[in-house]
Enzyme design. Structure first.
Site, mmCIF file in Angstrom:
data_model
loop_
_atom_site.group_PDB
_atom_site.id
_atom_site.type_symbol
_atom_site.label_atom_id
_atom_site.label_comp_id
_atom_site.label_asym_id
_atom_site.label_seq_id
_atom_site.Cartn_x
_atom_site.Cartn_y
_atom_site.Cartn_z
ATOM 1 N N HIS A 10 15.549 0.561 2.917
ATOM 2 C CA HIS A 10 16.235 1.788 2.514
ATOM 3 C C HIS A 10 15.316 2.736 1.730
ATOM 4 O O HIS A 10 15.476 3.941 1.792
ATOM 5 C CB HIS A 10 17.496 1.450 1.691
ATOM 6 C CG HIS A 10 17.239 0.503 0.576
ATOM 7 N ND1 HIS A 10 17.135 -0.866 0.777
ATOM 8 C CD2 HIS A 10 17.025 0.706 -0.740
ATOM 9 C CE1 HIS A 10 16.887 -1.457 -0.375
ATOM 10 N NE2 HIS A 10 16.808 -0.524 -1.312
ATOM 11 N N HIS A 13 -13.126 -0.953 9.861
ATOM 12 C CA HIS A 13 -13.811 -2.149 9.374
ATOM 13 C C HIS A 13 -12.995 -3.426 9.541
ATOM 14 O O HIS A 13 -13.562 -4.489 9.753
ATOM 15 C CB HIS A 13 -14.155 -2.003 7.889
ATOM 16 C CG HIS A 13 -15.223 -1.002 7.622
ATOM 17 N ND1 HIS A 13 -15.974 -1.020 6.474
ATOM 18 C CD2 HIS A 13 -15.677 0.070 8.332
ATOM 19 C CE1 HIS A 13 -16.840 -0.027 6.485
ATOM 20 N NE2 HIS A 13 -16.666 0.657 7.607
#
Length: 151
Positions: A10, A99
């Site tokens: 929520h 990476h």
């Protein structure tokens, strides 16, 4: 183009709805794992559904939006095969893909404005894994996971 599993609790619902509009405009396919209509939801439950989709479908990446992003990242990273990055800025988003070959992104719906959040998600989806020396490191991350799975 990758398909996207997206979800929120929520605390991230409002931002998730804006992100979905942008993903649609950009032509991405996505599956929304909830929450729906902003009802109260526990982020581990939704993060599990998004992460499970990513872990079992090579053609999916995941985006999870909770209040801050940390809890969903922690929950998702318990799922074997998920490399969920919790990011707050463009630099961390780029690094997580370039990476670390992150296959799931977790961000905070209560900490990021919609403009930055959408910019981050677009950059995350556009950034490829560079491989090379980073491939060895990602392999090591996955080997750590395997040790705990008894494989």
């Amino acid at each position: 183009m990758k398909k996207i599993a997206i979800g929120s609790d929520h605390g991230g619902f409002e931002l998730k709805e804006k992100v979905k509009e942008e993903l649609t405009a950009l032509g991405y396919e996505f599956v929304d794992f909830g929450c729906h209509e902003g009802e109260s939801a526990d982020y581990p439950d939704v993060a599990f559904l998004v992460g499970e989709c990513v872990a079992t479908n090579d053609d999916y990446v995941g985006i999870m939006i909770d209040g801050v992003g940390i809890g969903s990242g922690m929950a998702a990273n318990k799922i074997p095969g998920v490399r969920c990055a919790v990011c707050w800025d463009l630099s961390s988003v780029i690094n997580s893909r370039d990476h670390n070959n992150a296959n799931m992104l977790s961000i905070g719906g209560q900490t990021l404005g919609p403009g930055l959040a959408i910019q981050m998600i677009k950059k995350w989806l556009e950034t490829d894994f560079s491989g090379g020396r980073h491939d060895r490191r990602v392999t090591k991350i996955m080997e750590i996971e395997s040790r705990f799975l008894g494989r």
